[in-house]
Design an enzyme around this catalytic site. Structure first.
Site, PDB file in Angstrom:
ATOM      1  N   LYS A 188       1.272   4.293  -2.943  1.00 36.05           N
ATOM      2  CA  LYS A 188       0.728   5.804  -2.532  1.00 36.05           C
ATOM      3  C   LYS A 188       1.878   6.548  -2.525  1.00 36.05           C
ATOM      4  O   LYS A 188       1.839   7.776  -2.953  1.00 36.05           O
ATOM      5  CB  LYS A 188       0.201   5.562  -1.214  1.00 36.05           C
ATOM      6  N   TYR A 243       0.923  -1.310   0.112  1.00 40.09           N
ATOM      7  CA  TYR A 243       0.046  -0.036   0.140  1.00 40.09           C
ATOM      8  C   TYR A 243       1.018   1.315  -0.113  1.00 40.09           C
ATOM      9  O   TYR A 243       0.620   2.182  -0.757  1.00 40.09           O
ATOM     10  CB  TYR A 243      -0.774  -0.253   1.293  1.00 40.09           C
TER      11      TYR A 243
END
Ligand code: NAD
Length: 245
Positions: free
Chosen positions: A157, A153
């Site tokens: 990002k 993740y």
């Protein structure tokens, strides 16, 4: 003339709050979603109708280049142009690196990062013809500071931040602005799934002492899409109650 506004992951959480915020200007609103039942998306469309508006909703996997290609060609056929793209769709597949499968890595990067390439690619082509347009990408504080169990993740990002700055440089001369928001810990289904203990731990590290509301992120996204931010591009705006400064 109404702006044509495309919001990925627009059916719940931050995306839905952003869609509702946009209603103030009566846009031609296109919501893209994927992992939801008809009942859930109909709930979102009813909320929009209750406010006296309509929106189109497309169930499409934004990680698929082909699906996004046909989606944007449908949108352009119906509306002729795209003024705003909010790349908000995202998922988590939390695991410590040593327990993370190749599939956990690949799927997350495809949904969270490749989707941003897919949608921006087709939107920018349309925006360049108009010599105007705005893109807002939804990153995360985790892309800046990292988090245990979120290597995939955080990489997606952080990737969005780099993508935002590069594309902003490429298209600024064409009248297109590209920015990102990096929310902190926001109260949506994504975070509701976390155990209470983990939530309490997160909240104790936020100077403002509480989670954010989706509407508080939507306000900033909306501002980034409007005239009030006309001299901003390539920026990452943190909306996190002071969690990262
Ligand atoms: P959410 O789970 O409530 O909503 C996610 C949305 O993405 C849904 O509409 C879903 O249908 C859509 N989606 C998921 N996979 C998709 C796919 N393959 N194709 C098309 N649509 C897809 O999540 P949220 O909390 O509202 O998060 C929205 C964005 O904000 C995400 O990118 C997330 O990473 C980011 N974010 C959230 C938080 C938070 O604390 N909630 C913090 C930082 C960043």
């Amino acid at each position: 003339m109404s702006r044509v506004v495309v919001i990925t992951g627009g059916s719940k959480g931050i995306g839905r709050a952003t869609a509702l915020k946009f209603l103030e200007e009566r846009p031609d609103l296109v919501l893209v979603y994927y992992d939801q039942t008809e009942e859930e998306i109909n709930g979102t469309l009813s909320m929009i109708r209750e406010r006296g508006h309509e929106a189109e909703a497309y169930k499409r996997d934004v990680s698929s280049y082909r699906e996004v290609e046909s989606l944007f060609s449908e949108i352009l056929k119906a509306h002729g142009r795209i003024d705003v793209l909010v790349n908000n769709a995202g998922i988590t597949r939390d695991r410590l690196l040593v327990r993370m499968s190749e599939e956990d890595w690949d799927r997350l990067l495809e949904v969270n990062l490749k989707s941003v390439f897919n949608c921006s690619y087709f939107a920018v082509k349309a925006m360049m013809k108009e010599r105007s347009g705005v893109i807002v990408n939804v990153s995360s504080v985790v892309g800046q500071i990292g988090n245990v169990g979120q290597c995939n993740y955080a990489a997606s990002k952080a990737g969005i931040m780099g993508f935002t700055k590069s594309l902003a440089r490429e298209v600024a001369p064409r009248g297109i602005r590209v920015n990102a928001v990096a929310p902190g810990f926001i109260d949506t289904e994504m975070t509701q799934a976390l155990p209470e203990k983990v939530k309490e731990m997160f909240i104790s590290s936020i100077p403002m002492g509480r989670m954010g509301r989706p509407e508080e992120v939507a306000e900033v996204i909306y501002w980034l899409c409007g005239e009030g931010s006309s001299y901003l591009t390539g920026q990452v705006i943190h909306v996190n109650g002071g969690l990262y400064m």
